[in-house]
Design a protein around this motif. Structure first.
Motif, PDB file in Angstrom:
ATOM      1  N   PHE A 192       0.817  -1.207   0.000  1.00 23.29           N
ATOM      2  CA  PHE A 192       0.000   0.000   0.000  1.00 23.29           C
ATOM      3  C   PHE A 192       0.856   1.264   0.000  1.00 23.29           C
ATOM      4  O   PHE A 192       1.835   1.376   0.729  1.00 23.29           O
ATOM      5  N   TRP A 193       0.434   2.220  -0.821  1.00 27.23           N
ATOM      6  CA  TRP A 193       1.009   3.559  -0.791  1.00 27.23           C
ATOM      7  C   TRP A 193       0.613   4.269   0.494  1.00 27.23           C
ATOM      8  O   TRP A 193       1.415   4.958   1.116  1.00 27.23           O
ATOM      9  N   TRP A 194      -0.640   4.071   0.901  1.00 21.79           N
ATOM     10  CA  TRP A 194      -1.191   4.675   2.120  1.00 21.79           C
ATOM     11  C   TRP A 194      -2.320   3.794   2.602  1.00 21.79           C
ATOM     12  O   TRP A 194      -3.088   3.251   1.797  1.00 21.79           O
ATOM     13  N   HIS A 195      -2.414   3.612   3.908  1.00 18.88           N
ATOM     14  CA  HIS A 195      -3.546   2.891   4.490  1.00 18.88           C
ATOM     15  C   HIS A 195      -3.750   3.380   5.911  1.00 18.88           C
ATOM     16  O   HIS A 195      -2.819   3.865   6.559  1.00 18.88           O
ATOM     17  N   ARG A 196      -4.998   3.253   6.370  1.00 21.07           N
ATOM     18  CA  ARG A 196      -5.305   3.712   7.727  1.00 21.07           C
ATOM     19  C   ARG A 196      -6.598   3.056   8.207  1.00 21.07           C
ATOM     20  O   ARG A 196      -7.507   2.814   7.411  1.00 21.07           O
ATOM     21  N   GLN A 197      -6.653   2.799   9.497  1.00 25.31           N
ATOM     22  CA  GLN A 197      -7.922   2.403  10.093  1.00 25.31           C
ATOM     23  C   GLN A 197      -8.726   3.678  10.298  1.00 25.31           C
ATOM     24  O   GLN A 197      -8.294   4.602  10.983  1.00 25.31           O
ATOM     25  N   VAL A 198      -9.914   3.735   9.693  1.00 25.55           N
ATOM     26  CA  VAL A 198     -10.692   4.971   9.687  1.00 25.55           C
ATOM     27  C   VAL A 198     -11.992   4.857  10.482  1.00 25.55           C
ATOM     28  O   VAL A 198     -12.798   5.787  10.500  1.00 25.55           O
ATOM     29  N   GLY A 199     -12.187   3.722  11.129  1.00 26.17           N
ATOM     30  CA  GLY A 199     -13.384   3.517  11.941  1.00 26.17           C
ATOM     31  C   GLY A 199     -13.275   2.206  12.683  1.00 26.17           C
ATOM     32  O   GLY A 199     -12.229   1.543  12.653  1.00 26.17           O
ATOM     33  N   ASP A 200     -14.334   1.838  13.352  1.00 25.06           N
ATOM     34  CA  ASP A 200     -14.362   0.574  14.080  1.00 25.06           C
ATOM     35  C   ASP A 200     -14.320  -0.576  13.079  1.00 25.06           C
ATOM     36  O   ASP A 200     -15.300  -0.851  12.387  1.00 25.06           O
ATOM     37  N   ASN A 201     -13.156  -1.221  12.971  1.00 28.84           N
ATOM     38  CA  ASN A 201     -12.934  -2.317  12.022  1.00 28.84           C
ATOM     39  C   ASN A 201     -13.115  -1.864  10.575  1.00 28.84           C
ATOM     40  O   ASN A 201     -13.444  -2.673   9.703  1.00 28.84           O
ATOM     41  N   LEU A 202     -12.915  -0.590  10.305  1.00 33.55           N
ATOM     42  CA  LEU A 202     -13.040  -0.058   8.952  1.00 33.55           C
ATOM     43  C   LEU A 202     -11.696   0.506   8.516  1.00 33.55           C
ATOM     44  O   LEU A 202     -11.088   1.306   9.225  1.00 33.55           O
ATOM     45  N   TRP A 203     -11.259   0.075   7.320  1.00 36.27           N
ATOM     46  CA  TRP A 203      -9.963   0.481   6.790  1.00 36.27           C
ATOM     47  C   TRP A 203     -10.129   1.110   5.420  1.00 36.27           C
ATOM     48  O   TRP A 203     -11.055   0.776   4.673  1.00 36.27           O
ATOM     49  N   ALA A 204      -9.197   2.003   5.087  1.00 36.58           N
ATOM     50  CA  ALA A 204      -9.139   2.592   3.754  1.00 36.58           C
ATOM     51  C   ALA A 204      -7.685   2.614   3.310  1.00 36.58           C
ATOM     52  O   ALA A 204      -6.772   2.755   4.141  1.00 36.58           O
ATOM     53  N   GLY A 205      -7.447   2.467   2.010  1.00 36.18           N
ATOM     54  CA  GLY A 205      -6.073   2.498   1.533  1.00 36.18           C
ATOM     55  C   GLY A 205      -5.976   2.557   0.022  1.00 36.18           C
ATOM     56  O   GLY A 205      -6.966   2.345  -0.696  1.00 36.18           O
ATOM     57  N   PHE A 206      -4.759   2.853  -0.443  1.00 31.86           N
ATOM     58  CA  PHE A 206      -4.452   2.918  -1.866  1.00 31.86           C
ATOM     59  C   PHE A 206      -3.201   2.086  -2.110  1.00 31.86           C
ATOM     60  O   PHE A 206      -2.180   2.295  -1.457  1.00 31.86           O
ATOM     61  N   THR A 207      -3.286   1.127  -3.019  1.00 29.52           N
ATOM     62  CA  THR A 207      -2.164   0.241  -3.267  1.00 29.52           C
ATOM     63  C   THR A 207      -1.069   0.957  -4.057  1.00 29.52           C
ATOM     64  O   THR A 207      -1.266   2.051  -4.588  1.00 29.52           O
ATOM     65  N   ASN A 208       0.087   0.302  -4.146  1.00 31.25           N
ATOM     66  CA  ASN A 208       1.185   0.819  -4.963  1.00 31.25           C
ATOM     67  C   ASN A 208       1.588  -0.245  -5.990  1.00 31.25           C
ATOM     68  O   ASN A 208       0.909  -1.269  -6.135  1.00 31.25           O
ATOM     69  N   THR A 209       2.680  -0.018  -6.701  1.00 30.54           N
ATOM     70  CA  THR A 209       3.088  -0.964  -7.735  1.00 30.54           C
ATOM     71  C   THR A 209       3.550  -2.296  -7.158  1.00 30.54           C
ATOM     72  O   THR A 209       3.593  -3.288  -7.882  1.00 30.54           O
ATOM     73  N   SER A 210       3.886  -2.353  -5.862  1.00 27.96           N
ATOM     74  CA  SER A 210       4.262  -3.631  -5.258  1.00 27.96           C
ATOM     75  C   SER A 210       3.088  -4.607  -5.229  1.00 27.96           C
ATOM     76  O   SER A 210       3.291  -5.821  -5.232  1.00 27.96           O
ATOM     77  N   ALA A 211       1.871  -4.077  -5.185  1.00 26.14           N
ATOM     78  CA  ALA A 211       0.681  -4.932  -5.261  1.00 26.14           C
ATOM     79  C   ALA A 211       0.434  -5.414  -6.679  1.00 26.14           C
ATOM     80  O   ALA A 211      -0.362  -6.328  -6.893  1.00 26.14           O
ATOM     81  N   GLY A 212       1.099  -4.795  -7.658  1.00 29.85           N
ATOM     82  CA  GLY A 212       0.962  -5.194  -9.046  1.00 29.85           C
ATOM     83  C   GLY A 212      -0.281  -4.635  -9.711  1.00 29.85           C
ATOM     84  O   GLY A 212      -1.128  -4.006  -9.078  1.00 29.85           O
ATOM     85  N   ASN A 213      -0.380  -4.876 -10.997  1.00 29.04           N
ATOM     86  CA  ASN A 213      -1.551  -4.455 -11.746  1.00 29.04           C
ATOM     87  C   ASN A 213      -2.771  -5.241 -11.302  1.00 29.04           C
ATOM     88  O   ASN A 213      -2.746  -6.470 -11.246  1.00 29.04           O
ATOM     89  N   LEU A 214      -3.867  -4.547 -11.018  1.00 26.71           N
ATOM     90  CA  LEU A 214      -5.088  -5.187 -10.530  1.00 26.71           C
ATOM     91  C   LEU A 214      -6.225  -5.134 -11.548  1.00 26.71           C
ATOM     92  O   LEU A 214      -7.350  -5.517 -11.231  1.00 26.71           O
ATOM     93  N   ALA A 215      -5.915  -4.690 -12.780  1.00 23.98           N
ATOM     94  CA  ALA A 215      -6.952  -4.528 -13.798  1.00 23.98           C
ATOM     95  C   ALA A 215      -6.910  -5.663 -14.816  1.00 23.98           C
ATOM     96  O   ALA A 215      -5.831  -6.110 -15.231  1.00 23.98           O
ATOM     97  N   LEU A 216      -8.103  -6.081 -15.235  1.00 19.48           N
ATOM     98  CA  LEU A 216      -8.229  -7.133 -16.236  1.00 19.48           C
ATOM     99  C   LEU A 216      -8.326  -6.599 -17.661  1.00 19.48           C
ATOM    100  O   LEU A 216      -8.353  -7.393 -18.605  1.00 19.48           O
TER     101      LEU A 216
END
Length: 240
Positions: free
Chosen positions: A9-33
């Motif tokens: 992840f480029w950025w990630h954070r817990q933003v609520g009770d058991n709720l997370w938000a984040g943005f992946t980076n190139t280490s996660a690889g291409n995620l598009a079909l």
């Protein structure tokens, strides 16, 4: 989970009770079909991402994004990806993803009427932004009972890098003045994240900008830098 998130992840954070938000980076690889990648390799990367996120296999919901102002309700696993540029989960149960490689990824969350979160993931390219994809998503969230809405604007091409023809700039600025920008060399440009932030703030949504210009940083995919590039994802989820 934390080590995997830090790597993928480029950025990630817990933003609520058991709720997370984040943005992946190139280490996660291409995620598009849809970018000519090996489908099996893409599906493997998506499964690896789900494992790091701590969600059940096959539950991360994607969209067929077409630069529209269409917002769809996230359906159950196995139902296929809707053709839309926004996904809503009325109870926050569905992990949501938006894919980009220069456009603006926006994640949203609010408190639902039963104590569960209302969540959304939105693809805000130039056309979708000007066609009010964000107001549509906010309205849908509020119709689902969402209150106290918050938004996270992810990495995207910055205003100093998004050069456009003068006529396109004039059209865009007439509809959304906050998008006005110039490049470092003084040519016409658009600041899409600034436009998204202004639009959301005007709707009473609390906004946080996550830094990072896709064109300038090779840890992020950029279609402007490389037309054959992959896509990274903005994701919002609750751990299973």
């Amino acid at each position: 989970m934390t080590a995997g998130l830090s790597r993928m992840f480029w950025w990630h954070r817990q933003v609520g009770d058991n709720l997370w938000a984040g943005f992946t980076n190139t280490s996660a690889g291409n995620l598009a079909l849809h970018v000519g990648d090996d489908p099996d390799a893409v599906l493997k990367r998506r499964a690896e991402l789900e494992a790091v996120m701590g969600v059940r296999p096959g539950t991360l919901r994607f969209m067929n994004q077409v630069h529209s102002a269409e917002v769809a309700e996230a359906a159950g696993p196995g139902t296929g990806a809707p053709t839309a540029d926004g996904l809503i989960s009325g109870d926050g149960a569905a992990p949501l993803a938006v894919m980009v490689a220069d456009c603006v990824p926006v994640l949203l969350a609010g408190a639902g009427p039963d104590g569960r979160p209302v969540t959304a993931a939105v693809h805000a390219g130039r056309r979708g932004l000007l066609d009010n994809i964000l107001p549509v998503a906010v309205d849908r969230m509020r119709s689902a009972g969402g209150t106290g809405l918050r938004a996270w604007i992810g990495p995207c091409v910055c205003g100093q890098c998004y050069e456009v023809p003068a006529a396109m700039q004039a059209e865009s600025v007439a509809l959304l003045p906050a998008t006005a920008a110039v490049t470092r060399s003084g040519t016409p440009a658009l600041d899409l994240p600034a436009g998204a932030q202004a639009q959301l703030a005007g709707l009473g949504v609390s906004v946080e900008r996550v830094g990072g210009c896709t064109l300038e940083n090779d840890q992020l995919f950029s279609h402007r830098r490389d037309p054959a590039t992959g896509r990274f994802a903005g994701v919002i989820w609750q751990r299973s």
